[in-house]
Design a protein around this motif. Sequence first.
Motif, PDB file in Angstrom:
ATOM      1  N   ASN A 157       0.820  -1.217   0.000  1.00 27.44           N
ATOM      2  CA  ASN A 157       0.000   0.000   0.000  1.00 27.44           C
ATOM      3  C   ASN A 157       0.853   1.266   0.000  1.00 27.44           C
ATOM      4  O   ASN A 157       0.459   2.297   0.549  1.00 27.44           O
ATOM      5  CB  ASN A 157      -0.953   0.043   1.215  1.00 27.44           C
ATOM      6  CG  ASN A 157      -2.017  -1.014   1.114  1.00 27.44           C
ATOM      7  OD1 ASN A 157      -2.627  -1.194   0.071  1.00 27.44           O
ATOM      8  ND2 ASN A 157      -2.217  -1.746   2.207  1.00 27.44           N
ATOM      9  N   TYR A 275      -4.191   3.020  -1.437  1.00 27.68           N
ATOM     10  CA  TYR A 275      -5.085   1.993  -0.892  1.00 27.68           C
ATOM     11  C   TYR A 275      -6.240   1.676  -1.846  1.00 27.68           C
ATOM     12  O   TYR A 275      -6.734   0.560  -1.883  1.00 27.68           O
ATOM     13  CB  TYR A 275      -5.654   2.438   0.461  1.00 27.68           C
ATOM     14  CG  TYR A 275      -4.706   2.227   1.631  1.00 27.68           C
ATOM     15  CD1 TYR A 275      -3.560   3.002   1.776  1.00 27.68           C
ATOM     16  CD2 TYR A 275      -4.956   1.250   2.595  1.00 27.68           C
ATOM     17  CE1 TYR A 275      -2.687   2.820   2.839  1.00 27.68           C
ATOM     18  CE2 TYR A 275      -4.090   1.058   3.667  1.00 27.68           C
ATOM     19  CZ  TYR A 275      -2.955   1.848   3.781  1.00 27.68           C
ATOM     20  OH  TYR A 275      -2.102   1.652   4.838  1.00 27.68           O
ATOM     21  N   ARG A 353     -11.000   1.801   6.301  1.00 27.65           N
ATOM     22  CA  ARG A 353      -9.535   1.832   6.397  1.00 27.65           C
ATOM     23  C   ARG A 353      -8.998   3.233   6.727  1.00 27.65           C
ATOM     24  O   ARG A 353      -7.804   3.505   6.540  1.00 27.65           O
ATOM     25  CB  ARG A 353      -8.929   1.297   5.097  1.00 27.65           C
ATOM     26  CG  ARG A 353      -9.403  -0.120   4.790  1.00 27.65           C
ATOM     27  CD  ARG A 353      -8.699  -0.738   3.608  1.00 27.65           C
ATOM     28  NE  ARG A 353      -7.393  -1.255   3.952  1.00 27.65           N
ATOM     29  CZ  ARG A 353      -6.558  -1.819   3.066  1.00 27.65           C
ATOM     30  NH1 ARG A 353      -6.908  -1.922   1.812  1.00 27.65           N
ATOM     31  NH2 ARG A 353      -5.371  -2.270   3.453  1.00 27.65           N
TER      32      ARG A 353
END
Length: 387
Positions: A157, A275, A353
């Motif tokens: 990521n 992401y 997230r």
Amino acid sequence: MQNFDYQTPTRLIFGKGVVEKLPEVMGQFGKKILLTYGGGSIKKIGLYDKVKELLKDFEIYELSDIQPNPKYDPSVLDGVKICKENNIDVILAVGGGSVLDCSKAIATGAKYDGDPWDLISYKAFATDSIPIVDIITLAATGSEYDSGGVISRTETNDKIGYIDPHNFPLVSFLDPTYTFTVSKKQTAAGCADAMNHIMEQYFCEDSTILNDGFMEAGLKSLMVNAKKCLENPEDYTARAEMMLTCTYGCNGIYSLGNSQTGWPLHGMEHALSAYYDITHGEGLAIITPRWMEHVLSEKTVDRFVKYGVNVFGIDANQDKFEIAKKAIQATYDFFVSVGIPMNLKAVGIDESRIDEMAHHVAVNEGLDKAWAPLTEKDIADIFRASL
Ligand code: NZQ
Ligand code: ZN
């Protein structure tokens, strides 16, 4: 005014038909060319055939399918392999910022014995590179005139923006007619990206009348011309001015002598596109007004007042916080007016997230030292306000 040390080695060749100079330019660097490009837009607009025809006397190798938010694996690694195996003399990047950034990482990676990621992550510094020439087909990043590169690594990521003097293209061809086919979405995102490059330099402690005027004019130029490009994609004058204004974006020329700002919007956006692989300019546009609201304070308000009065023509005879809030609203309204979806959910990002991304940004981007310092909680709050 702060001290600075500034040099740009890039030759800009600008205007209709300038690509005809390609054989003469490429000939300075050698015979073996790695031609890099993306998912096919350069074929649709006839530029691929044009380049192949112009360079018929050269030995051409190709790396295609470089994706937006260019990937370390496979694109950078594949390009390095081709260069090393074939002793490539020069890289010709044809496309948007993603193709060019990928080519920059290939250029230094091919002259480095270790893992090219070392150079992107500042574990090592390049000492040599393959020369880079580009034909930029999208007005946005300014990669054609800067030493930056942004590379994504899916498995960790990471989306790292790094600077290396070897990243400067030696020659950039800018023909605005090649941007006629850029979609409305990418035209608006490119405008938002370039506006952010200016804002990241404008919102600072120490600036000059000269730099403020240059940046305020840059912002107005982008807003006016983006609208014209959306109305008439083949408006040469608008595409041309937009292209040049974008080109100045990350070169440093807008803010020579200004104090550092930490580029907080890019620090935060790179996590969003790492992401979720979203379009960089859209991510920036979404978080910008939320960041502005979050950092507005007695300490920062005067800068927002100047921005509001000089860029949006807001009446200066009002309470300073009123002016600042109107400036923030005007920024939001402009992005809406060019069709950018102005919340994270609209680009596929939900709550799940946010804390992880905020942690990633806080650990990697040094935003605690930005013009308006941001903690991990501040970053998470800005992301949540953008949902
Ligand atoms: O892949 P192809 O088929 O070429 O299509 C591209 C891509 O889908 C398309 N496109 C490009 N030129 C076109 C066109 N479509 C029709 N007609 C044309 N003439 O547009 C799509 C997006 O291309 P991309 O290169 O990803 O866009 P952009 O130039 O905005 O580059 C974005 C990348 O640059 C990084 C971003 O983070 C992102 O990874 N940045 C690089 C910077 C730098 N080096 O200085 C600074 C920026 O802040 C930015 O972070
Ligand atoms: Zn950007």
